[in-house]
Design a protein around this motif. Structure first.
Motif, PDB file in Angstrom:
ATOM      1  N   SER A 149       0.847  -1.199   0.000  1.00  0.00           N
ATOM      2  CA  SER A 149       0.000   0.000   0.000  1.00  0.00           C
ATOM      3  C   SER A 149       0.878   1.243   0.000  1.00  0.00           C
ATOM      4  CB  SER A 149      -0.961   0.010   1.195  1.00  0.00           C
ATOM      5  OG  SER A 149      -0.432   0.713   2.291  1.00  0.00           O
ATOM      6  N   ASP A 161      -3.743   5.486  -1.166  1.00  0.00           N
ATOM      7  CA  ASP A 161      -4.904   4.597  -1.150  1.00  0.00           C
ATOM      8  C   ASP A 161      -5.756   4.870   0.096  1.00  0.00           C
ATOM      9  OD1 ASP A 161      -2.713   3.639   0.276  1.00  0.00           O
ATOM     10  OD2 ASP A 161      -2.521   1.839  -0.908  1.00  0.00           O
ATOM     11  N   SER A 219      -3.679  -3.262  -1.688  1.00  0.00           N
ATOM     12  CA  SER A 219      -4.894  -2.452  -1.577  1.00  0.00           C
ATOM     13  C   SER A 219      -5.635  -2.436  -2.919  1.00  0.00           C
ATOM     14  CB  SER A 219      -4.562  -1.024  -1.143  1.00  0.00           C
ATOM     15  OG  SER A 219      -4.012  -0.289  -2.224  1.00  0.00           O
ATOM     16  N   ASP A 277      -7.148  -0.008  -4.419  1.00  0.00           N
ATOM     17  CA  ASP A 277      -6.813   1.157  -5.257  1.00  0.00           C
ATOM     18  C   ASP A 277      -5.558   0.903  -6.086  1.00  0.00           C
ATOM     19  OD1 ASP A 277      -8.945   2.431  -4.133  1.00  0.00           O
ATOM     20  OD2 ASP A 277      -7.783   3.564  -2.675  1.00  0.00           O
TER      21      ASP A 277
END
Length: 851
Positions: free
Chosen positions: A359, A406, A577, A579
Motif C-alpha cells: 500500500s 490509497d 490495496s 486502489d
C-alpha cells in the motif's frame, strides 16, 4: 462540519498566545515553527477539534501538547490547578506511551524550574503496578497517558472515573493505526461514553500519512445527536522531500540463479548500509526479518551491529534493541511491522523495503521513518526479486511521489464491540434504551446502526436465548422490555468486564496430527483459515492433506507424492490495496497496448535500469504471446485462462483487484464450480488473480455465469459457514462480546478451551435467526477481512457489460499467470527450482512466439 485550515501563523503570533513561561522556554528551545505548529497551534488554542496529518519528525505531537501545557501553567499561576486529570493522551502502543512520557519530562522539568510550579504527568496502561494506580487515585496527574483499553476500564472504575470529570483535552496519537480496525471502533464508543459523562471536551487527532482525511476527521469527532461535530484539518502530509527508487538486483530475474540474485541483493544493501549512518530495513513477514538479519550478518563486520525487531520477540529484547537504536549503536535494524508507528527510534537516514509494501500509505509510513528532521529528505529503496513485485512497487513509488494515497476503510456497526460497551455502560447505571441508543449512534462507527440490531444485542446480553445456559453462557444485564430499561446483573459484572475488555484476539499455534494421533508439528492459527478439506500444504518439508480440525488440533494424512495447493507462508502476506490493484491493472493495459521504452519507465516510475528491463521484457512477452494466441486484451476485458498440466485443470482468473476482493470471488466460484462439477475445487489466490484447480476431466463452466452482485452474499455465507475461518472468527467475536470469557475471576482461560467452547456455541447460535454474534462474524469476514463491497461492484459491472469476461485456453500458461500457477508449489520448490520453472515457461513461450 469539516474544515481545512489554510492560513498559518507566525512564531510571534503563537508566542503571544502562550503562557509567558511556556513561551520563554519554547522560544529558547526552537528557532522556528514546524508546518504542523504553524497551522495547528492557533486552532488548538481556540479550543477547536483538530486533526493533524504530517510525516514523522515534523513536531505534530508537541503541537498537540504546547497549548495544553500553556493552559495548565496559566491555571497553576492562578493557584487554580487542582489534582485532577485535565488532558488524556491515548496511544495504540505501550512503547509509544513510554516515549511520550519521557519526551514530556524535559519541558515539564525545565518550565517547572523557571517558575517553581508543578504540572505532572503519568502513565496508566496494563503494565502499571497496583501501587502506582493507588498513587494516581489519591493524587491524579494533570496529563494522563494511556491506551484505548485502559480508558474503557477507567470509565467503569467508579473511584478513578471521578478524576476524569475535569478533562478538557483528549489527544489520540497514531489515529491512522486505530481507525481501520476494531480497536478504533472500541475507542470511538469510549470517547462517546466520556463525553456523556463530562460534557464537551476538545479532541485532537494525530496521524501519519493517511487518506481520506475527511473520513478520519469524522471518526475522531463523531456526532452530537443529529449534528456532526466540527473538526479542523491540518494537512501537511507532503511537506518533506522524498527520494524513492525501485531496484532489481540483477538484469534478468529469470536467467540469473536465485542464489546469485540474493547475493547481489545483499551486496547492494551492504553498499547502501555503509554509505549511511543507520539503515532501517522492512520486510513483510517476521520470518523474512530473521532471514535478512541472518544473511546480512555474513556481509557486515563485527563493529557494524545489526538487530531484528518484531512482535514475536520478548518485550525486554525489543526494548533493548530500541535503546541501542536511540543511542546510535546500531548500523542496521530489520523489522516487519513493529517499527512502522511513531516510536522514537533516533536517527535513520535510509529505509530499505524488501518486496512490495502492498500500500502507498504503508510505503510512506515506512520510508517516512528516515530523515527525522524537517529539512531532511525522506529516502527509501524498494528491493524486488519478482516481476509482479517490481510492477507493484513501480506503481506504489509513482503514486507516492505524486502524493496519491490509497484509502482506508473504517469498520461500521460491529455488534461484538457494541455488546462489550453495553455491558460497560450497564455497570455505570440503569439506562433507558433510547438514551443508550442515542449515545451509541454519536460514534461515527455506529451512525447508521439499526435499532433492531441494537435490541438484538440487548436480547443476547440479557439471556433471552436460554439454550446457551447449557454451555455456561449466562445473562450479563437485565432488560425490561416493557419499561424500556436495562442495567447490570450479578455482583461480579464489573470484575468480568474489566478482566475481559478489549478487541485484540488471542492467537496460539495449532497442533497438527495424523489420523493415528502422531504429532507432526504446528501451524499458525491464521493459516488454518485458508484450509478446506482436501487442501494440501507443506510442514517439515513434507506434503500433508488437511482432513479437518477440532478445537486447535488439525488432522492430516500423508500426501508426500502430491503437490501442495496452499503455501505455508500465505497467511503472513499483506494484501495489496484495491486502489493500487486497479492502478496496476491500468498500467498493464497501457503497456500491452503501447510498450514503453526503458528510459520512459526509469524516469516516470522511479525504476533502476534492471527493474525497468524486467518490466519491459515481462510485458513484451505477454503482449506477443497473447497476440500469438489471438487474444485481444482491452481495458474492459477480464481474462479467464484455462491451462491443463499433467496433474489437473486450472482456471486462471486474471482479476487484478487485490487479494481481499479475490478471496471472496475465488471462494464463491469454487463453491459453485464444485457443485456443478461434483468435485472438490482447489483455490490459489493472489493479488493479481486466482486459480480454481479441478481434477483432470471435462469441466463445466456455466457456474461462472450464475454468480451476480445480488446472490454473492448468500453464496459466500454458504461457502464459509463450515470452514475453519468461520470457527476462528466466531471465537474472536464471541470473546469480544463476552460470550466466551478470556479470564474468569482472575483465572485465565486457555485459548484451546475458548476454541472448543466457540465450536459448541456456534452450532447453537446458528439455530437462532439473526443472532447478533453470528451476524457480526459474517460481517467481519466479508467486510473487514475480505472486501465484498468491491466484489459486488465488479460483478455489477460484468452484468452491465462494463466489464467483459473473455475465455481462452493455453498449453503453456501466460507470463501473467505464472505466479498464480506456481503459488501452491512454492513450499516444495526451492526458490531456485521455481526460477527454473519460470525460465522453462519463458523459453517455451519464446519458442511459441517465434514459430
Amino acid at each position: 462540519m469539516i474544515y481545512k485550515i489554510k492560513k498559518g501563523h507566525t512564531k510571534k503570533q503563537i508566542l503571544s498566545k502562550l503562557n509567558r513561561y511556556v513561551a520563554q522556554w519554547f522560544n529558547k528551545k526552537f528557532k522556528e515553527l514546524t508546518p504542523s505548529q504553524k497551522y495547528g497551534l492557533m486552532a488548538i488554542h481556540q479550543g477547536k477539534n483538530v486533526l493533524i496529518s504530517s510525516p514523522t519528525g515534523t513536531g505534530k505531537t508537541f503541537t498537540a501538547f504546547l497549548t495544553i501545557l500553556s493552559e495548565l501553567y496559566n491555571l497553576a499561576e492562578k493557584n487554580k490547578l487542582e489534582d485532577k486529570v485535565y488532558c488524556l493522551y491515548i496511544s495504540p502502543l505501550k512503547a509509544l506511551s513510554n516515549d511520550i512520557y519521557r519526551n514530556l519530562e524535559e519541558p515539564l522539568k525545565e518550565i517547572n524550574k523557571i517558575r517553581n510550579l508543578n504540572v505532572t504527568h503519568a502513565i496508566r496502561t496494563g503494565d502499571t503496578t497496583q501501587s502506582e494506580r493507588q498513587k494516581q487515585l489519591k493524587k491524579p496527574p494533570h496529563i494522563l497517558i494511556t491506551t484505548p483499553e485502559s480508558l474503557a476500564i477507567m470509565l467503569s472504575t467508579p473511584k478513578f472515573k471521578e478524576n476524569l470529570k475535569n478533562i478538557r483535552w483528549v489527544i489520540i496519537d497514531e489515529i491512522h493505526s486505530l481507525a481501520d480496525n476494531k480497536r478504533g471502533v472500541h475507542l470511538s464508543l469510549s470517547l462517546e461514553r466520556l463525553q456523556n459523562f463530562i460534557g464537551n471536551f476538545q479532541r485532537i487527532g494525530l496521524s501519519a500519512t493517511i487518506s481520506p482525511l475527511e473520513e478520519v476527521a469524522k471518526f475522531l469527532i463523531g456526532y452530537d445527536g443529529k449534528k456532526e461535530r466540527d473538526c479542523y484539518i491540518v494537512d501537511v502530509r507532503f511537506i518533506k522531500r522524498k527520494s524513492l527508487k525501485v531496484i532489481s538486483p540483477v538484469k534478468s530475474l529469470l536467467t540469473t540463479p536465485t542464489e546469485l540474485t540474493l547475493k547481489k541483493m545483499y551486496e547492494q544493501i551492504v553498499e547502501d548500509v555503509k554509505k549511511h549512518r543507520t539503515t532501517l530495513i522492512f520486510t513483510n513477514t517476521r520470518s523474512g526479518t530473521e532471514r535478512v538479519v541472518y544473511n546480512l550478518k555474513k556481509y557486515l563486520s563485527k563493529d557494524e551491529l545489526i538487530e531484528a525487531h518484531h512482535g514475536s520477540l520478548s518485550r525486554e529484547i525489543r526494548k533493548g534493541v530500541e535503546k541501542k537504536l536511540k543511542e546510535g549503536k546500531l548500523k542496521v535494524i530489520v523489522s516487519s511491522t513493529s517499527l512502522e508507528l511513531g516510536i522514537d527510534i533516533g536517527y535513520i537516514d535510509l529505509v530499505i523495503q524488501i518486496s512490495s509494501p502492498k500500500s502507498i500509505a504503508r510505503c510512506l509510513q515506512r520510508i517516512g521513518r528516515s530523515g527525522h528532521s524537517l529539512k531532511d529528505t525522506i529516502k527509501g529503496k524498494l528491493y524486488c526479486f519478482d516481476r509482479d513485485d517490481i510492477v507493484e512497487c513501480a506503481i506504489i513509488a509513482r503514486n507516492a511521489m505524486r502524493n496519491k494515497i490509497d484509502k482506508i476503510r473504517i469498520p461500521r456497526n460491529c455488534l461484538d464491540v457494541l455488546a462489550q460497551h453495553i455491558m460497560g455502560i450497564a455497570i455505570e447505571k440503569k439506562w433507558n434504551i433510547e438514551e443508550a441508543f442515542e449515545l451509541i449512534r454519536n460514534s461515527y462507527c455506529y451512525r447508521n446502526l439499526k435499532f433492531e440490531d441494537f435490541i438484538s444485542v440487548l436480547d443476547y446480553l440479557s439471556g433471552k436465548h436460554q439454550k446457551f445456559e447449557k454451555r455456561n453462557v449466562y445473562s450479563k444485564i437485565w432488560y425490561d422490555e416493557e419499561n424500556k430499561m436495562f442495567g447490570k446483573r450479578g455482583k461480579y459484572a464489573r470484575v468480568i468486564y474489566s478482566l475481559n475488555i478489549g478487541t485484540i484476539p488471542s492467537e496460539v499455534a495449532v497442533k497438527v496430527y495424523t489420523r493415528d494421533r502422531k504429532l507432526i508439528g504446528t501451524i499458525e492459527e491464521s493459516f488454518l483459515d485458508y484450509l478446506s478439506k482436501g487442501d494440501r500444504f507443506v510442514l517439515g518439508g513434507r506434503v500433508y492433506e488437511f482432513l479437518g480440525s477440532k478445537g486447535l488440533k488439525a488432522v492430516v494424512r500423508e500426501a508426500f507424492h502430491e503437490a501442495p495447493t496452499i503455501p505455508s507462508w500465505f497467511s503472513e502476506q499483506l494484501p495489496l490495496s484495491f486502489d493500487i490493484a486497479l492502478d496496476v491493472s491500468k498500467f498493464r493495459i497501457e503497456m500491452l497496448k503501447n510498450l514503453k521504452p526503458l528510459k520512459y519507465l526509469m524516469e516516470n516510475y522511479n525504476l533502476d535500469k534492471n527493474a525497468s528491463l524486467a518490466i519491459y521484457d515481462y510485458f513484451r512477452q505477454e503482449a506477443l504471446y497473447l497476440k500469438k494466441l489471438g487474444v485481444e486484451y482491452n481495458k474492459n476485458d477480464l481474462l479467464i485462462e484455462s491451462y491443463e498440466d499433467a496433474r489437473d485443470i486450472k482456471l486462471i482468473f486474471h482479476f487484478l483487484f487485490g487479494r481481499r476482493v479475490n478471496d471472496v470471488l475465488s471462494r464463491v466460484y469454487a463453491y459453485l464450480g464444485g457443485i456443478e462439477n461434483k468435485c472438490n475445487v482447489g483455490i490459489a489466490v493472489t493479488d493479481n488473480g486466482f486459480c480454481l484447480i479441478f481434477p483432470k476431466k471435462s469441466i463445466k463452466t456455466e457456474f461462472i455465469k450464475r454468480l451476480n452482485h445480488k446472490n454473492i452474499e448468500e453464496i459466500i455465507k454458504k461457502a464459509i459457514e463450515k470452514t475453519e475461518l468461520m470457527k476462528r472468527y466466531f471465537r474472536h467475536c464471541s470473546t469480544r462480546a463476552l460470550m466466551i470469557l478470556k479470564n474468569y475471576k482472575g483465572h485465565e482461560i486457555k485459548v484451546r478451551k475458548q476454541q472448543l467452547s466457540a465450536s459448541l456455541l456456534l452450532d447453537i447460535a446458528k439455530e437462532i435467526e439473526n443472532f447478533p454474534i453470528v451476524e457480526e462474524t459474517y460481517r467481519e469476514i466479508l467486510e473487514d477481512k475480505m472486501d465484498i463491497e468491491n466484489a459486488k461492484k465488479i460483478l455489477e459491472k460484468i452484468e452491465n457489460k462494463e466489464l467483459k469476461l473473455k475465455f481462452f485456453s493455453t498449453s503453456i500458461p501466460t507470463p501473467f499467470a505464472h505466479n498464480i500457477v506456481l503459488l501452491g508449489l512454492t513450499d516444495i520448490l526451492m526458490l531456485e527450482d521455481k526460477r527454473k520453472i519460470l525460465e522453462k515457461f519463458s523459453k517455451q513461450i519464446e519458442k511459441e512466439i517465434s514459430s
